[in-house]
Scaffold this active site. Structure first.
Site, PDB file in Angstrom:
ATOM      1  N   GLU A  29      -5.328  -5.755  10.361  1.00 48.61           N
ATOM      2  CA  GLU A  29      -4.892  -4.526  10.811  1.00 48.61           C
ATOM      3  C   GLU A  29      -4.735  -3.909  12.025  1.00 48.61           C
ATOM      4  OE1 GLU A  29      -4.455  -1.413   7.292  1.00 48.61           O
ATOM      5  OE2 GLU A  29      -6.225  -1.214   8.561  1.00 48.61           O
ATOM      6  N   HIS A  40      -9.354   0.730   4.656  1.00 48.51           N
ATOM      7  CA  HIS A  40      -8.479   0.667   5.140  1.00 48.51           C
ATOM      8  C   HIS A  40      -8.640   1.645   6.790  1.00 48.51           C
ATOM      9  CE1 HIS A  40      -4.093   2.031   6.423  1.00 48.51           C
ATOM     10  NE2 HIS A  40      -4.087   1.372   5.664  1.00 48.51           N
ATOM     11  N   LYS A  45       0.369   4.464  -0.512  1.00 52.84           N
ATOM     12  CA  LYS A  45      -0.372   5.318   0.518  1.00 52.84           C
ATOM     13  C   LYS A  45      -0.832   6.613  -0.453  1.00 52.84           C
ATOM     14  CE  LYS A  45      -0.219   2.896   4.604  1.00 52.84           C
ATOM     15  NZ  LYS A  45      -0.282   3.662   6.169  1.00 52.84           N
ATOM     16  N   ASN A  93       0.913  -1.484  -0.199  1.00 51.99           N
ATOM     17  CA  ASN A  93      -0.070   0.097   0.235  1.00 51.99           C
ATOM     18  C   ASN A  93       0.808   1.257  -0.031  1.00 51.99           C
ATOM     19  OD1 ASN A  93      -2.157   2.454   0.309  1.00 51.99           O
ATOM     20  ND2 ASN A  93      -2.775   1.926   2.246  1.00 51.99           N
TER      21      ASN A  93
END
EC number: 5.3.1.1
Length: 247
Positions: A164, A94, A12, A10
């Site tokens: 996560e 997320h 971001k 990821n």
């Protein structure tokens, strides 16, 4: 049949044309374990750049998309648009989307259901904060977030779950391999009891809390950890070692 190990990177809100081209070169050179599925979550403006520069063996994901095909939703992108760009995956739910942008369990579930209906594959993220962990709510929070998705999704074949622990993202804190395995096993049991034994056996559950080249092998050896969703380390050459954690 064993579950295929799946490692997501990821990126971001990081990178520019030059650095993303460099990352694509690193991934193209590899070598990457052919038995591991690799997906990179690229910032929206660079999705086509990444797709054009990466081999077909590396999948490209958007980091978000909306719950309807089109309309008056300024700033949003739809699964149909991603498909049009030859992007096959999306990361949804997320912890940063939940915490910073206020996305609810229900909105995330709607997004997951629509993305799947439009033919995308989804990395659906769940996980608890430090406060929730310290209050003994880890499983309750993860089950609540997963149930919201399960209420809207009937076919799980194109879903990867990413667990996560929010307290271990970008903090340098990591859940121990034992702590991670414990939550993954509990999630798999939840799927057995609330969805089906078949889905439970087949669904891949990634671990996504400060994964590095240093800790990835020990995590990858755990029976219910089927891959990683990697943040900061996915921007560095060590991502190759993480992809190859099972070699």
């Amino acid at each position: 049949m064993g579950r295929k190990f799946c490692v997501g990177g990821n990126w971001k809100m990081n990178g520019d044309k030059a650095s993303i081209a460099d990352l694509c070169k690193v991934l193209t050179t590899g070598p990457l374990n052919a038995d591991t599925e690799v997906v990179v979550g690229c910032p929206a403006p660079y999705l086509t750049l990444a797709r054009s520069q990466l081999p077909d063996s590396v999948c490209v994901a958007a980091q978000n998309c909306y719950k309807v095909p089109k309309g008056a939703f300024t700033g949003e992108i739809s699964p149909a648009m991603l498909k049009d760009l030859n992007i096959g995956w999306v990361i949804l739910g997320h912890s940063e989307r939940r915490a910073i942008f206020g996305e609810s369990d229900e909105l995330i579930a709607d997004k997951v259901a629509h993305a799947l209906a439009e033919g995308l594959k989804v990395i659906a993220c769940i996980g608890e904060t430090l406060q929730e962990r310290e209050a003994g709510q880890t499983e309750a929070v993860c089950f609540r977030q997963t149930k919201a998705i399960a209420d809207k999704v009937k076919d799980w074949s194109n879903v990867v779950i990413a667990y996560e622990p929010v307290w271990a993202i970008g903090t340098g804190k990591t859940a121990s391999p034992e702590q991670a395995q414990e939550v993954h096993a509990a999630l798999r049991k939840w799927f057995t009891e609330n969805v089906s034994a078949d889905v439970s056996a087949a669904i891949r559950i990634q671990y996504g809390g400060s994964v590095t080249a240093a800790n990835c092998r020990e995590l990858a050896a755990k029976p219910d950890i089927d891959g990683f969703l990697v943040g900061g380390a996915s921007l560095k050459p060590e991502f190759i070692q993480i992809v190859n954690a099972r070699q």
